[in-house]
Design an enzyme around this catalytic site. Structure first.
Site, PDB file in Angstrom:
ATOM      1  N   LYS A   1      12.362 -74.679 -74.317  1.00 42.44           N
ATOM      2  CA  LYS A   1      12.497 -72.998 -74.171  1.00 42.44           C
ATOM      3  C   LYS A   1      12.307 -72.885 -72.564  1.00 42.44           C
ATOM      4  O   LYS A   1      13.041 -72.188 -71.973  1.00 42.44           O
ATOM      5  CB  LYS A   1      11.581 -72.534 -74.943  1.00 42.44           C
ATOM      6  CG  LYS A   1      11.748 -72.421 -76.279  1.00 42.44           C
ATOM      7  CD  LYS A   1      11.029 -71.518 -77.101  1.00 42.44           C
ATOM      8  CE  LYS A   1       9.395 -71.828 -76.998  1.00 42.44           C
ATOM      9  NZ  LYS A   1       8.904 -73.402 -77.711  1.00 42.44           N
TER      10      LYS A   1
ATOM     11  N   ARG B   1       5.156 -65.052 -81.838  1.00 34.01           N
ATOM     12  CA  ARG B   1       4.842 -66.343 -82.584  1.00 34.01           C
ATOM     13  C   ARG B   1       4.486 -65.867 -83.939  1.00 34.01           C
ATOM     14  O   ARG B   1       4.147 -66.722 -84.777  1.00 34.01           O
ATOM     15  CB  ARG B   1       3.966 -67.139 -81.956  1.00 34.01           C
ATOM     16  CG  ARG B   1       4.405 -68.111 -81.209  1.00 34.01           C
ATOM     17  CD  ARG B   1       3.317 -68.930 -80.360  1.00 34.01           C
ATOM     18  NE  ARG B   1       3.496 -70.187 -79.929  1.00 34.01           N
ATOM     19  CZ  ARG B   1       3.896 -70.734 -78.826  1.00 34.01           C
ATOM     20  NH1 ARG B   1       4.178 -69.955 -77.821  1.00 34.01           N
ATOM     21  NH2 ARG B   1       3.838 -72.118 -78.504  1.00 34.01           N
TER      22      ARG B   1
ATOM     23  N   ARG C   1       6.480 -85.573 -71.701  1.00 28.42           N
ATOM     24  CA  ARG C   1       6.212 -84.537 -70.738  1.00 28.42           C
ATOM     25  C   ARG C   1       4.435 -84.458 -70.316  1.00 28.42           C
ATOM     26  O   ARG C   1       4.069 -84.426 -69.519  1.00 28.42           O
ATOM     27  CB  ARG C   1       6.427 -83.268 -71.390  1.00 28.42           C
ATOM     28  CG  ARG C   1       6.118 -81.903 -70.692  1.00 28.42           C
ATOM     29  CD  ARG C   1       6.775 -80.679 -71.166  1.00 28.42           C
ATOM     30  NE  ARG C   1       5.629 -80.266 -72.006  1.00 28.42           N
ATOM     31  CZ  ARG C   1       5.636 -78.984 -72.891  1.00 28.42           C
ATOM     32  NH1 ARG C   1       6.870 -78.435 -72.584  1.00 28.42           N
ATOM     33  NH2 ARG C   1       4.914 -78.370 -73.536  1.00 28.42           N
TER      34      ARG C   1
ATOM     35  N   ARG D   1      -1.320 -81.081 -69.155  1.00 31.75           N
ATOM     36  CA  ARG D   1      -1.491 -80.383 -70.357  1.00 31.75           C
ATOM     37  C   ARG D   1      -2.432 -81.160 -71.453  1.00 31.75           C
ATOM     38  O   ARG D   1      -1.796 -82.044 -71.690  1.00 31.75           O
ATOM     39  CB  ARG D   1      -0.474 -79.554 -70.654  1.00 31.75           C
ATOM     40  CG  ARG D   1       0.294 -78.650 -70.229  1.00 31.75           C
ATOM     41  CD  ARG D   1       1.460 -77.927 -70.843  1.00 31.75           C
ATOM     42  NE  ARG D   1       1.336 -77.416 -72.207  1.00 31.75           N
ATOM     43  CZ  ARG D   1       2.144 -76.631 -72.565  1.00 31.75           C
ATOM     44  NH1 ARG D   1       3.273 -76.382 -72.064  1.00 31.75           N
ATOM     45  NH2 ARG D   1       1.859 -76.175 -73.768  1.00 31.75           N
TER      46      ARG D   1
ATOM     47  N   ARG E   1       0.634 -78.373 -83.296  1.00 32.63           N
ATOM     48  CA  ARG E   1       1.367 -77.330 -82.831  1.00 32.63           C
ATOM     49  C   ARG E   1       2.553 -77.184 -83.521  1.00 32.63           C
ATOM     50  O   ARG E   1       3.182 -76.127 -83.737  1.00 32.63           O
ATOM     51  CB  ARG E   1       1.486 -77.686 -81.225  1.00 32.63           C
ATOM     52  CG  ARG E   1       0.488 -77.384 -80.524  1.00 32.63           C
ATOM     53  CD  ARG E   1       0.549 -78.126 -78.969  1.00 32.63           C
ATOM     54  NE  ARG E   1       1.505 -77.447 -78.505  1.00 32.63           N
ATOM     55  CZ  ARG E   1       2.129 -78.125 -77.221  1.00 32.63           C
ATOM     56  NH1 ARG E   1       1.573 -79.447 -76.964  1.00 32.63           N
ATOM     57  NH2 ARG E   1       3.030 -77.811 -76.580  1.00 32.63           N
TER      58      ARG E   1
HETATM   59  P1  AMP Z   1       3.574 -72.752 -74.966  1.00 38.14           P
HETATM   60  O1  AMP Z   1       3.656 -72.873 -73.683  1.00 38.14           O
HETATM   61  O2  AMP Z   1       4.421 -71.666 -75.471  1.00 38.14           O
HETATM   62  O3  AMP Z   1       3.832 -74.250 -75.702  1.00 38.14           O
HETATM   63  O4  AMP Z   1       2.237 -72.301 -75.441  1.00 38.14           O
HETATM   64  C1  AMP Z   1       1.098 -73.077 -75.426  1.00 38.14           C
HETATM   65  C2  AMP Z   1      -0.104 -72.442 -76.200  1.00 38.14           C
HETATM   66  O5  AMP Z   1      -0.468 -71.160 -75.817  1.00 38.14           O
HETATM   67  C3  AMP Z   1       0.247 -72.346 -77.554  1.00 38.14           C
HETATM   68  O6  AMP Z   1      -0.023 -73.650 -78.540  1.00 38.14           O
HETATM   69  C4  AMP Z   1      -0.788 -71.404 -78.213  1.00 38.14           C
HETATM   70  O7  AMP Z   1      -2.221 -71.929 -77.918  1.00 38.14           O
HETATM   71  C5  AMP Z   1      -0.673 -70.218 -76.761  1.00 38.14           C
HETATM   72  N1  AMP Z   1       0.112 -69.465 -76.971  1.00 38.14           N
HETATM   73  C6  AMP Z   1       1.353 -69.155 -76.297  1.00 38.14           C
HETATM   74  N2  AMP Z   1       2.039 -68.254 -76.706  1.00 38.14           N
HETATM   75  C7  AMP Z   1       1.300 -67.743 -77.665  1.00 38.14           C
HETATM   76  C8  AMP Z   1       1.853 -66.645 -78.515  1.00 38.14           C
HETATM   77  N3  AMP Z   1       2.685 -65.900 -78.391  1.00 38.14           N
HETATM   78  N4  AMP Z   1       0.795 -66.448 -79.518  1.00 38.14           N
HETATM   79  C9  AMP Z   1      -0.383 -67.090 -79.708  1.00 38.14           C
HETATM   80  N5  AMP Z   1      -0.727 -68.171 -78.829  1.00 38.14           N
HETATM   81  C10 AMP Z   1       0.314 -68.358 -78.140  1.00 38.14           C
END
Ligand code: AMP
Length: 191
Positions: free
Chosen positions: A14, A89, A128, A134, A146
């Site tokens: 994404k 989400r 990654r 991260r 996740r």
């Molecule tokens: P991402 O960068 O989208 O993979 O997000 C990394 C982490 O941030 C996720 O595993 C969640 O812990 C948190 N996170 C990101 N976006 C959301 C969301 N819309 N709702 C809840 N947690 C989020």
């Protein structure tokens, strides 16, 4: 305005694709994960609240996430439209996003989903993790958590947007350019 949700499990690509599409279509890219990580790095109150959840691969609670997203929209009053990456989400987040778009006399035009096999996701995220720094990419059990959270809490949103005739699935495996091309075909059709 053109407002697109770029959807898919962790590691679907994404963020990579949003970086191309935002320039191509002159949209503002909002990645909730990036905003959380920025806040963690800068040790803000929001960062402190979110860190524990993120490091474990759990979702940050809806109220915190929705408030943050609302602020991001307020920070971009002149946007031509948005690419939402990693948001919504949960169904509560999707409902909130609908209301926030209403407030702008606008709407979500499409959810475009990158479809990728789970084992490919795990491989990509481990790869990654070698450079992303991260914590949630560094450990296979957190990566798998996740993906589990995605199927348990997030994947239902496919249904939510399908009911509104706004869901478009795209094959998320192949070269970056091929996938950008597939996504562009959908966006050209709806915008
Ligand atoms: P991402 O960068 O989208 O993979 O997000 C990394 C982490 O941030 C996720 O595993 C969640 O812990 C948190 N996170 C990101 N976006 C959301 C969301 N819309 N709702 C809840 N947690 C989020």
């Amino acid at each position: 305005m053109t407002n697109i949700i770029l959807f898919g499990p962790p590691g679907a690509g994404k963020g990579t694709q949003a970086a191309f599409l935002k320039d191509k279509y002159n949209l503002v890219h909002i990645s909730t994960g990036d905003v959380f990580r920025f806040n963690i790095k800068n040790k803000t109150e929001l960062g402190t609240l979110a860190k524990g959840y993120i490091d474990q691969g759990q979702l940050v609670p809806d109220e915190i996430t929705i408030d943050m997203l609302s602020n991001e929209l307020d920070n971009n009053p002149d946007a031509n439209g948005f690419i939402f990456d990693g948001f919504p989400r949960t169904e509560a987040q999707a409902e909130a996003l609908g209301h926030l778009m209403d407030d702008k006399d606008s709407q979500i035009d499409a959810m475009v989903a990158l479809e990728v096999d789970d084992e490919v996701l795990v491989k990509r995220l481990l790869e990654r993790g070698k450079t992303s720094g991260r914590a949630d990419d560094a450990d296979e059990s957190i990566i798998r958590n996740r993906i589990k959270v995605y199927y348990g809490e997030t994947a239902i949103l496919k249904n939510y947007y399908q009911k509104q005739d706004k869901y478009y699935g795209v094959d998320g495996e192949g070269s970056i350019e091929e996938i950008t091309e597939r996504l562009s075909k959908v966006i050209d059709k709806i915008s």
